[in-house]
Design an enzyme around this catalytic site. Structure first.
Site, short mmCIF file in Angstrom:
data_model
loop_
_atom_site.label_atom_id
_atom_site.label_comp_id
_atom_site.label_asym_id
_atom_site.label_seq_id
_atom_site.Cartn_x
_atom_site.Cartn_y
_atom_site.Cartn_z
N ASP A 105 0.70 -1.17 0.00
CA ASP A 105 -0.05 0.12 0.00
C ASP A 105 0.85 1.25 -0.12
O ASP A 105 1.94 1.13 0.40
CB ASP A 105 -0.95 0.02 1.27
CG ASP A 105 -2.07 -1.16 1.28
OD1 ASP A 105 -2.18 -1.78 0.03
OD2 ASP A 105 -2.29 -1.37 2.36
N LYS A 106 0.06 2.36 -0.44
CA LYS A 106 0.92 3.75 -0.50
C LYS A 106 1.60 3.98 0.91
O LYS A 106 2.68 4.45 0.72
CB LYS A 106 0.03 4.62 -0.90
CG LYS A 106 0.48 5.90 -0.84
CD LYS A 106 -0.56 7.04 -1.19
CE LYS A 106 0.06 8.62 -1.00
NZ LYS A 106 -0.96 9.57 -1.16
#
Length: 312
Positions: free
Chosen positions: A119-120
């Site tokens: 994830d970011k």
């Protein structure tokens, strides 16, 4: 087609459509039926074309690199792959600049092969392919769940294998050393399409092993999560499912906060992302066949929260 050509079914389908396959000198675009003994097929594979994605001079922590693979320690806040909402500033843009002409091409384009993502706002280890051979080899390992992936996380509360509440949760079982094993199905959330959820039906199997490393009273814990599968938001969803959402998780934490009476609460409650770090990555090199393992220490922001909680 010889295995060393490293052409996937989808790549072969594109080559057929482009007229790059001939049988006994005649171009064929449809290979229905069986090949006949003695027929000669030729496949013309062009040099990898430049990708439409743009290289960008973005700082990058390259832990390991050779002609086929690269291992990156991704910082929190960086998106892995360009998308409509984030067309630039991604890991792929940075890799294109870093690799330059060293990319041999993946799927016909001169680009890095993304075989898994984090994830970011999750930091840590990620491997990318620089060639078709590496892309296919790594993708097969991820599909077969043979890649070693261990994450460190800070969560609300402390998972206790002796807790009747925990033992009553669907999908939970227990292993040696106080390990909690979750085996559920995960799929898209029924009402919020940006989120994932544990489902009774549909979705895909998701298995996570969780082990408590350190507790801070019953307020928080440092846990080690090992992925047996790799579904979107898997650890975040599973931790929330058992009532121990990650500190700082904006999507699955339900805005949980530590009591202000807990030492370190102010630091933990102001943490601006999920406290999740991809700490260990191990895989068999797709070309040399040697096993490789890479470790990443906790980044400074999570370490700061951990230090504050240790004052409890």
């Amino acid at each position: 087609m010889p295995a060393e050509a490293h052409l996937s079914r989808s790549r072969l389908a594109r080559l057929l459509a482009e007229g790059a396959v001939s049988r006994d000198g005649t171009v064929v675009r449809d290979l229905k039926g069986r090949a006949v003994q003695g027929e000669i097929y030729e496949v013309t594979v062009k040099e990898a074309a430049d990708t439409h994605m743009q290289p960008e001079d973005i700082p990058l922590a390259v832990v390991y690199e050779d002609p086929d693979v690269a291992v990156i320690d991704k910082p929190a806040g960086m998106v892995v792959h360009p998308a409509p909402g984030t067309p630039s500033g991604t890991l792929v843009n940075a890799l294109l600049h870093h690799f330059g002409d060293d990319l041999s091409g993946v799927g016909g384009e001169r680009r890095p092969g993304i075989v898994h993502r984090i994830d970011k706002d999750t930091s840590g280890m990620l491997v990318v392919a620089k060639s078709d051979a590496a892309h296919h080899g790594l993708a097969a390992q991820f599909a077969g769940h043979s890649v070693e992936r261990t994450y460190l996380a800070l969560c609300h509360g402390a998972p206790d294998p002796g807790s009747p509440r925990l033992r009553g949760i669907e999908g939970v079982s227990f292993g040696t050393g106080g390990t909690v094993r979750l085996d559920t199905r995960i799929g898209r959330h029924g009402t919020d399409r940006k989120k994932q959820a544990v489902l009774r039906h549909g979705g895909r199997q998701a298995v996570t092993r969780i082990q408590v490393i350190e507790t801070f009273g019953d307020h928080a814990a440092l846990v080690r999560c090992r992925l047996e599968t790799g579904r979107t938001h898997q650890i975040r969803v599973h931790m929330a499912h058992i009532g121990h959402a990650l500190i700082g998780d904006p999507d699955y934490g339900r805005r949980r906060r530590l009591s202000e009476a807990v030492p370190g609460a102010a630091t933990a409650n102001s943490f601006a992302r999920q406290a999740l770090h991809a700490a260990t990555l191990g895989f068999v090199h797709p070309v040399s066949k040697q096993f490789m393992r890479f470790d990443s220490p906790l980044p400074g922001d999570i370490a700061q929260v951990l230090d504050a909680l240790r004052k409890t």
